[in-house]
Write an enzyme that holds these catalytic residues in place. Structure first.
Site, PDB file in Angstrom:
ATOM      1  N   ASP A   1      -6.446   2.716  -3.106  1.00  0.00           N
ATOM      2  CA  ASP A   1      -7.130   1.721  -3.811  1.00  0.00           C
ATOM      3  C   ASP A   1      -7.525   1.784  -5.605  1.00  0.00           C
ATOM      4  O   ASP A   1      -7.778   2.587  -5.641  1.00  0.00           O
ATOM      5  CB  ASP A   1      -8.064   1.162  -3.459  1.00  0.00           C
ATOM      6  CG  ASP A   1      -7.972   1.311  -1.646  1.00  0.00           C
ATOM      7  OD1 ASP A   1      -6.798   1.127  -1.455  1.00  0.00           O
ATOM      8  OD2 ASP A   1      -9.408   0.949  -0.958  1.00  0.00           O
TER       9      ASP A   1
ATOM     10  N   GLU B   1      -3.103  -2.217   4.214  1.00  0.00           N
ATOM     11  CA  GLU B   1      -3.453  -0.968   4.853  1.00  0.00           C
ATOM     12  C   GLU B   1      -3.122  -0.045   6.283  1.00  0.00           C
ATOM     13  O   GLU B   1      -3.466   0.314   7.117  1.00  0.00           O
ATOM     14  CB  GLU B   1      -4.780  -2.477   5.643  1.00  0.00           C
ATOM     15  CG  GLU B   1      -5.512  -3.622   5.299  1.00  0.00           C
ATOM     16  CD  GLU B   1      -6.393  -2.793   4.269  1.00  0.00           C
ATOM     17  OE1 GLU B   1      -6.989  -1.429   4.616  1.00  0.00           O
ATOM     18  OE2 GLU B   1      -7.096  -3.359   3.384  1.00  0.00           O
TER      19      GLU B   1
END
Length: 699
Positions: A193, A103
């Site tokens: 991602d 993250e």
């Protein structure tokens, strides 16, 4: 999930890279995903091995189970990175030198941690660099930072490219890359991602069926003003521009999510009032704010720290297979998703919470075998108040003074926290839902599936009218939470009040006497409540005895309710049966039954049974509790827990009292831990076909 996302995103992405040898990339796979691919998709592993051999891709390391590194003990963070590096080396014969930062959560101490784990470089969002004082035109370089003299190369990842790829035409991405080249950028990094390439709503058709990815790779291969590179090659051949020190934070969306709804609104207003790169200078909240926003996340996190500390002490003298398995389970419980919430669901998903607790309690089961059952007063969750923690050989019970409630009840056999619940609370995203529903701009059904905009730009929903279902709780949901109602007046809910706690000692029990503050009952003159929580049978029994007294001069008539919340995985399972008196129901079907003395819950999905004995008999109501949350697929109504409310109508004369009691006994069916995962056999690297495809030397 692994199978679905691999088929829609990961495998097609790897296959397209395979068809375009001129396109280089750095890829990161989590440990569990690598394990799954090796067991279920050896073809993907084989393609990756070929891409590694011909020098087209590098594989990055990171925490094995994707922990946010600032949220786990240093020993566990270093251990997880080394474990994934070993795994990649065992499968592909190459040891990673870079790492993906989960993250992109950054704090200034991380360079020394990463260096200890053997990591030389990582990627952060360009917002990190703007917060460090850089200008946008300076983001076309790499930089070096350090902690305690230990260096780390950091690459700026482009936020603009994250929003262009793959949601806009290829030409717009190429236009941005051309502009960056004209500005003099030597290096532009896109890091995001893999799920965007087929697994996000609308992306499979766009990226693969309509050929977006094929067009993109062709365009960048033909562009005469750029060439692709791996992060490793950039680390080897390009010296960093200079040394910088980066403040803690994450990507901009994470900063918004980490704050409660009101603070998030003010944070966005501050950023929106500033233009250009000035917006990034608004201080971003730390990822740790999620522990303040969600007490359930904080409770799980601090519970994890207790087990990690005990396991670290045990590991010093014990290297048995059981201890190694406990280590794997502890690491698995540190997976990041369950500790926070954003557009991707996070802590709102019961199955994620259930897996984290299951992994954690499987680790603790081993530690509990040598334990002497005992309780202690301790501020384990660091909120300024001492909780009462009882841990035996069979289970554990945690009592919090807020609401005088049992907030955690662990069964080691089934590796289950019976009170794995989540309160309903305001989220900034709820305002977006309200506005979109009012304007008629919510995408539902096929319209949501066809929309190609990013999930950050479109409001999707699984059903209509969700904003009308928004309700909020005053505190976290637990066992034995009290409320009082006189006549038709609004109930006095005591869940958020802090009780006074006095531990008592009795044979085979721990007795906790709790009383709410007088101001909590100010609207009911003369009423006093004493609450006696008892824990017995090595943590397999917990009960509450109430003494309602009338210290006033007039008779008191009221309805008293003690509510308990059970964490079940689903409201739809026919194997989870709730028996109230003589009636049976499931979690999704609320019922009300009068004169009930016994309740039994059989939960096959989570492997436990719990029985309640009630004295005197009362009216019992059960109902499912839902929250409204957002994910890649849009807003949805998500089942969180089962509420069981026991209500008595009582009359108390002056100087008299009434006793009410609820006793609960739980049994868990043994759930065996997974077998220790063997280290993968190292694959022999095949010789390169030509000198042009050989690996570059390592620095």
């Amino acid at each position: 999930m692994f199978q679905e996302v691999t088929e829609r995103a990961y495998a097609p992405l790897v296959a397209t890279l395979y068809r375009h040898p001129e396109v280089k990339a750095s890829l990161h796979f989590s440990g569990p995903l690598l394990d799954w691919l090796e067991a279920n998709r050896p073809d993907v592993i084989g393609d990756l091995a070929d891409l590694v051999r011909r020098g087209q891709i590098e594989l990055l390391s990171g925490g094995y189970y994707e922990p946010v590194l600032v949220g786990v003990p240093r020993r566990d963070g270093v251990g997880q990175i080394r474990a994934l590096s070993d795994r990649v080396h065992a499968i592909f014969g190459q040891r990673p030198l870079g790492a993906w930062l989960t993250e992109r959560v950054w704090e200034p101490h991380l360079p020394s941690l990463l260096a200890e784990a053997g990591v030389a470089y990582t990627v952060l969002d360009d917002d990190h660099f703007l917060q460090a004082g850089l200008r946008p035109q300076e983001l076309g370089e790499s930089y070096v930072t350090e902690d305690q003299g230990l260096p780390l190369i950091v690459f700026p990842g482009s936020m603009k490219l994250r929003y262009l790829i793959p949601f806009r035409d290829v030409s717009q991405t190429m236009k941005e890359l051309r502009a960056r080249a004209d500005e003099g950028a030597r290096l532009v990094v896109y890091a995001d991602d893999g799920e965007k390439f087929g697994a996000w709503p609308g992306t499979y058709a766009r990226v693969h069926k309509d050929g977006w990815l094929e067009q993109f790779f062709t365009a960048i291969a033909q562009a005469d003003f750029l060439q692709t590179t791996t992060l490793e090659d950039a680390w080897i051949f390009q010296k960093p521009a200079r040394r910088i020190y980066i403040p803690g934070g994450s990507y901009p969306e994470m900063a918004e999510w980490a704050l409660d709804a009101n603070a998030s609104r003010r944070y966005l207003q501050a950023r929106n009032k500033l233009e250009g790169d000035l917006a990034a200078l608004v201080v971003a909240p730390l990822w740790r704010n999620f522990f303040g926003k969600y007490p359930e996340s904080n409770g799980l996190h601090k519970r994890m720290l207790i087990v990690s500390e005990e396991l670290a002490r045990r590991s010093i003298l014990d290297a048995s297979a059981e201890v190694r398995q406990a280590q794997q389970n502890l690491w698995r419980s540190q997976g990041n998703d369950v500790y926070w919430h954003g557009v991707f669901g996070g802590i709102y998903f019961p199955h994620l919470r259930a897996d984290a607790y299951a992994s954690l309690l499987k680790a603790e089961r081993i530690l509990s075998e040598r334990r002497t059952a005992a309780g202690e007063q301790r501020d384990y969750d660091v909120d300024g108040y001492d909780e009462y923690i009882f841990r035996g050989n069979a289970g554990a019970v945690f009592v919090h003074v807020q609401g005088g409630a049992v907030i955690e009840w662990d069964l080691y056999a089934s590796a289950t926290n019976l009170i794995d619940t989540l309160a309903r609370r305001p989220e900034s995203e709820h305002e977006a839902l309200r506005r979109a529903e009012k304007a008629g701009k919510v995408l539902v059904g096929k319209a949501a599936e066809k929309e190609s905009k990013s999930i950050h730009e479109a409001v999707r929903a699984r059903e209509r009218g969700l904003s009308k279902l928004l309700e909020y709780d005053p505190a976290r949901r637990a066992f034995f939470q009290d409320s009082v109602r006189v006549g038709k007046a609004e109930p006095v809910v005591l869940h958020a009040y802090y009780y006074q706690l006095t531990p008592q000692r009795e044979a085979r029990t721990v007795s906790l006497i709790l009383e709410p503050p007088a101001r909590a009952l100010a609207t009911i003159p003369g009423l006093g409540i004493r609450k006696d929580v008892r824990i017995a049978d090595e943590g397999l029994a917990a009960g509450v005895r109430y003494r309602l007294r009338n210290d006033g001069e007039e008779r008191i008539s009221l309805q008293f309710t003690s509510a308990s919340n059970l964490g079940l995985l689903s409201e739809a399972s026919s194997t989870d049966v709730i028996t109230v008196g003589t009636r049976k129901t499931t979690a999704g079907k609320p019922i009300d039954v009068r004169h009930v003395a016994e309740i039994a819950v059989h939960c096959e999905t989570r492997h436990f049974d719990i029985a309640f004995a009630i004295d005197p008999p009362c009216t019992v109501s059960t109902k499912p509790i839902y929250s409204i949350t957002n994910s890649e697929q849009g807003f949805e109504r998500l089942y969180q827990q089962l509420e069981i409310a026991c209500s008595w109508d009582v009359d108390i004369e002056p100087d008299a009292h009434v006793d009410l009691e609820v006793r609960a006994t739980a049994v868990g069916q043994m759930v065996e831990p997974e077998a220790v995962r063997p280290t993968a056999r190292r694959r022999r690297a095949a010789p390169s076909a030509t000198p042009e495809t050989s690996r570059l030397p390592r620095r």
